[in-house]
Structure formats: C-alpha cells, structure tokens
Design a protein around this motif. Structure first.
Motif, mmCIF file in Angstrom:
data_model
loop_
_atom_site.group_PDB
_atom_site.id
_atom_site.type_symbol
_atom_site.label_atom_id
_atom_site.label_comp_id
_atom_site.label_asym_id
_atom_site.label_seq_id
_atom_site.Cartn_x
_atom_site.Cartn_y
_atom_site.Cartn_z
ATOM 1 N N SER A 143 0.237 46.470 25.694
ATOM 2 C CA SER A 143 0.216 46.172 27.122
ATOM 3 C C SER A 143 -0.669 44.966 27.413
ATOM 4 O O SER A 143 -0.309 44.081 28.209
ATOM 5 C CB SER A 143 -0.268 47.389 27.911
ATOM 6 O OG SER A 143 -0.340 47.107 29.285
ATOM 7 N N ILE A 144 -1.813 44.899 26.752
ATOM 8 C CA ILE A 144 -2.721 43.751 26.909
ATOM 9 C C ILE A 144 -2.036 42.479 26.417
ATOM 10 O O ILE A 144 -2.109 41.417 27.069
ATOM 11 C CB ILE A 144 -4.037 43.999 26.143
ATOM 12 C CG1 ILE A 144 -4.837 45.127 26.791
ATOM 13 C CG2 ILE A 144 -4.873 42.718 26.080
ATOM 14 C CD1 ILE A 144 -6.026 45.588 25.969
ATOM 15 N N ASP A 146 1.129 41.817 26.303
ATOM 16 C CA ASP A 146 2.161 41.422 27.260
ATOM 17 C C ASP A 146 1.546 40.702 28.460
ATOM 18 O O ASP A 146 2.082 39.684 28.923
ATOM 19 C CB ASP A 146 2.934 42.661 27.721
ATOM 20 C CG ASP A 146 4.165 42.309 28.538
ATOM 21 O OD1 ASP A 146 5.179 41.928 27.937
ATOM 22 O OD2 ASP A 146 4.097 42.393 29.777
ATOM 23 N N GLU A 147 0.410 41.199 28.931
ATOM 24 C CA GLU A 147 -0.279 40.550 30.050
ATOM 25 C C GLU A 147 -0.754 39.152 29.672
ATOM 26 O O GLU A 147 -0.851 38.265 30.532
ATOM 27 C CB GLU A 147 -1.477 41.399 30.487
ATOM 28 C CG GLU A 147 -1.102 42.704 31.178
ATOM 29 C CD GLU A 147 -2.308 43.542 31.531
ATOM 30 O OE1 GLU A 147 -3.449 43.111 31.218
ATOM 31 O OE2 GLU A 147 -2.131 44.619 32.118
ATOM 32 N N HIS A 151 5.444 38.014 24.677
ATOM 33 C CA HIS A 151 6.611 38.821 25.052
ATOM 34 C C HIS A 151 7.572 39.049 23.890
ATOM 35 O O HIS A 151 8.506 39.844 24.029
ATOM 36 C CB HIS A 151 7.354 38.154 26.210
ATOM 37 C CG HIS A 151 6.502 37.923 27.416
ATOM 38 N ND1 HIS A 151 5.775 38.936 28.023
ATOM 39 C CD2 HIS A 151 6.235 36.791 28.118
ATOM 40 C CE1 HIS A 151 5.107 38.448 29.056
ATOM 41 N NE2 HIS A 151 5.358 37.144 29.136
#
Length: 226
Positions: A143-144, A146-147, A151
């Motif tokens: 998740s980190i 992706d932020e 991607h």
C-alpha cells in the motif's frame, strides 16, 4: 487499500525447484528467457526480492541491456526500476551488490523488530520503510509503495516472499519458466514455500498462455482471487 499490479517471475526445474538444497543458484533457462526477464525489469516500476535471495545470490537487480536503460532514461526515468529488499531484521550486508551496482532508488523494507543500529546504517545507503511488528507487513508495504507511485511491481523471489504475497492475496499474475532439468531434494526451495494452504483455501489460477521456449515451457497464470 490500493496495491500495485504485482507479478512473480521465476524459473524452476521440472520438479518445481528454484535452487538446490544448498540454496545455490542454478541456471535453469537460457538467453531468450534472460532477455524476457530483462524486459520485464525494464518495464516495471520496481523489482522486489526477499532477504534470503540477497544472502544466497547477491543480485544487483539492474537492467542489463544498454538499450533498455537508455529507453528508460529517455522517458525521464532512472535507468533501473526501484529495487526493493524485504528484510524484516535488517540483515542485508552493507556491501551487497544492490548498493554497489547500478543507479536508481533502493528501498529496504524492515519491521519494528530490526535492530536500531542496523536500520540507521541502512538509511545511509537506501530509503528504509518500516512496516509491521515482528516481520514486514506485506499488505501495508505494498500500500505504501502504491502511494509512492509504484504501480507495476515485479517480484523475483524467493520462495518465502512468494508465499507471503500469495497468502495475502497480493499477486495478480505468475510467470514461470519450467526448464528441462531435475534438481530434487526435500529441502530445496520451490516456487512457493511457507506453511502451505489447507485444501479448503487453496488459490486457483487461470492459464493465460503456454509457450515452448529453449527446451522448456513458459507458463503465464492469472490468480483468480487477485
């Protein structure tokens, strides 16, 4: 939580082993598959491995082709994708090849159980992301990432990291080249190790393609729960 499109790429023997019982790297595929792998690296935002792979093989995780590196630079990218090591206890040697070869960002993912002095020494060489208590929390880590704008994530093992990602439903596709050799050994690592799934919760895949290549076969799978 959004996570990157994540795929595992690996070469394994007929009997599903990715290295010997001594955990020594074996060349399973040939030049054609090597070029395919290099293209996958060049087209990814990041490449990830576990600490076991670093300690056993000391990979640089760089794009090998001059032409592919030049294309990345022409697009305004670093010549290599972000290189990520999942290293819960911060065991990676500070003279590992990943620090000595190739340009571009390096991320070491550690857990809160990593020794403070080891983490501080790594901060001098790479970006350190802390996620999880005793070991790296992979859903939080992805998740980190992706932020951060990562991607498309390529995973190159090893068997323990592959297990953690699949167990947590974080893998979209698996590309496995099956070479024409047999390694054997009850303790030799397979594509995915870990404690294994129970019969009731085994993930299933759909076959994307099967291609004969260099005396072996390249299989591409999509995880149905991805």
């Amino acid at each position: 939580m959004p996570t990157p499109f994540t795929f595992i790429n690996a070469a394994m023997s007929i009997d599903g082993k990715i290295s010997t019982r001594q955990r020594r790297q074996v060349r399973i595929s040939g030049d054609v598959d090597f070029e395919r792998m290099d293209e996958l690296r060049a087209s990814s935002d990041a490449v990830m491995v576990g600490i076991g792979t670093v300690l056993a093989d000391d990979p640089s995780l760089t794009v090998k082709s001059d032409e592919r590196r030049a294309k990345r630079l022409a697009k305004g990218l670093d010549e290599n994708p972000v290189r990520i090591v999942v290293d819960s206890k911060a065991r990676i040697p500070t003279n590992a090849d990943i620090f000595r070869k190739g340009a571009g960002k390096i991320i070491i993912a550690v857990s809160e159980s990593a020794a403070f002095d080891r983490v501080e020494s790594l901060r001098k060489k790479a970006m350190v992301i802390m996620a999880g208590g005793n070991q790296v929390d992979l859903p939080e880590l992805l998740s980190i990432l992706d932020e951060m704008g990562i991607h498309r994530l390529m995973v190159e093992g090893g068997a323990g990291l592959n297990w953690g990602l699949v167990k947590n439903g974080l893998v979209d596709e698996i590309y496995s080249f099956i070479g024409n050799l047999i390694i054997g050994g009850g303790t030799a690592p397979t594509l995915i190790d870990g404690e294994g799934f129970d019969e009731a919760n085994m993930p299933t895949c759909s076959l994307i393609s099967a291609e004969k290549m260099e005396g072996g076969v390249l299989l591409k799978w999509k995880l149905k729960n991805a």
